[in-house]
Design a protein around this motif. Sequence first.
Motif, PDB file in Angstrom:
ATOM      1  N   PHE A   5       0.860  -1.171   0.000  1.00 58.99           N
ATOM      2  CA  PHE A   5       0.000   0.000   0.000  1.00 58.99           C
ATOM      3  C   PHE A   5       0.903   1.229   0.000  1.00 58.99           C
ATOM      4  N   ALA A  51      -9.514  -0.673  -3.007  1.00 55.78           N
ATOM      5  CA  ALA A  51      -8.078  -0.828  -2.768  1.00 55.78           C
ATOM      6  C   ALA A  51      -7.784  -2.097  -1.984  1.00 55.78           C
ATOM      7  N   TRP A  54      -8.167  -5.304  -4.200  1.00 56.14           N
ATOM      8  CA  TRP A  54      -7.075  -5.604  -5.120  1.00 56.14           C
ATOM      9  C   TRP A  54      -5.765  -5.869  -4.386  1.00 56.14           C
ATOM     10  N   PHE A  55      -5.613  -5.290  -3.211  1.00 53.73           N
ATOM     11  CA  PHE A  55      -4.439  -5.583  -2.383  1.00 53.73           C
ATOM     12  C   PHE A  55      -4.455  -7.056  -1.965  1.00 53.73           C
ATOM     13  N   TYR A  59      -1.982  -7.213  -5.601  1.00 56.09           N
ATOM     14  CA  TYR A  59      -1.531  -6.068  -6.392  1.00 56.09           C
ATOM     15  C   TYR A  59      -1.079  -4.911  -5.497  1.00 56.09           C
ATOM     16  N   VAL A  61      -1.009  -1.180  -4.471  1.00 58.49           N
ATOM     17  CA  VAL A  61      -2.095  -0.205  -4.554  1.00 58.49           C
ATOM     18  C   VAL A  61      -1.606   1.152  -4.049  1.00 58.49           C
ATOM     19  N   VAL A  76      -7.734   5.883  -6.086  1.00 51.33           N
ATOM     20  CA  VAL A  76      -6.991   4.642  -5.847  1.00 51.33           C
ATOM     21  C   VAL A  76      -6.436   4.198  -7.194  1.00 51.33           C
ATOM     22  N   ILE A  78      -4.117   1.200  -9.292  1.00 50.60           N
ATOM     23  CA  ILE A  78      -3.487  -0.119  -9.348  1.00 50.60           C
ATOM     24  C   ILE A  78      -2.537  -0.079 -10.546  1.00 50.60           C
TER      25      ILE A  78
END
Length: 369
Positions: A5, A51, A54-55, A59, A61, A76, A78
């Motif tokens: 993150f 976020a 997808w985290f 991924y 972010v 946000v 990606i």
Amino acid sequence: MAAKFLNYYASANTARGFVTYFEDNLIGIDKIFILKGGSDDIKSLLMVNIAINWFIKGYDVELIHSASDEEEVEAVIIPALGMAVVNGDVQHIEQTRSCSSAGEIVELKPDETSRGPATPEELIASLIKNVQELYKMAYKQLQSALRIHDGWEKIYLDNVDFGKLDEIADAAIKNFLSDMSMKKEGIVRNRFLGGATAKGAVDFVMDLTRDLGKRYFLKGRPGSGKSTLLRKIADAAQKRGFDVEVYHCALDPQSLDMVIIRELDIAVLDSTSPHEYFPSRDGDEQIDLYRLAIAPGTDEKYRDELESIIGKYKEAISSGVSFLAKAKELQNQIKTILGDKFTLESMDKMYLDLVDKLNAYVNDLIDKT
């Protein structure tokens, strides 16, 4: 490698007014979902949940935080998917060229059964006008703080050894870059180190530098050459093809507070108040420009003058923050009015619809590769 993150500001309420580098941080983004409708905190909540989603999938972010409220995000990103979700009702985002060229509007509409009373448009218009006036007063106080800060800097500028500063910069660049270069054009992403918010100065320095192997903490007084050193490092790295994150001062965007070169695994930062940090782990080093390049005894020689300047500076900053806090109170009232139209059920539906849109885009992307 675990997903990361990354939290940062792309805009700020500065002594030079509202300044944004939002578009710089959409470089490489091919698809932008633009959220329209509802209050900013509703859109922020949707983006934070996206976020997290997808985290969890693995991924990296990026969360771009609001200049007025560090707890609220306005975008946000990606990067690996070239995809972003943004708050399209924020003026500086709405005017971003990248949004118009790569954007898809997503209207946030509650179910008809969940609609509350009609929005009191006149009340909202009045609140917005009052918010704008409070920001003008905040900027005026921050401008005053910057003028005072300029006087603070002059004391040390008059006592600095510029030849020594050049030597320090040359040595740093040689140490960081050696004879390395990348066979590509370096990209510069301008951001802000922190934000002048209703709660005062807030930053994400430790978050931004957590995974970097080398961190250099610059110590010194205003006018001791920290920003100049950072600019020279950023320019040299970019010219050799490295991507550079340039973090500007939230009071004066013409001044730099931090440079990160992730391809070299390093960060160099102005580590003085209001973002004062110290070496705390292996790979951290401190560079004291006051000790290295300022005439000995300068602090003592100008002690009384400095005390007066610092007192006036803190007073101006405090006054500016108080106006930002009052503006935030009115903005919260606007959010409450707009937010009353949405139930938890309608929020869940909006989130799932948004997830479907993002998944459809990603699946299409995969099919094309």
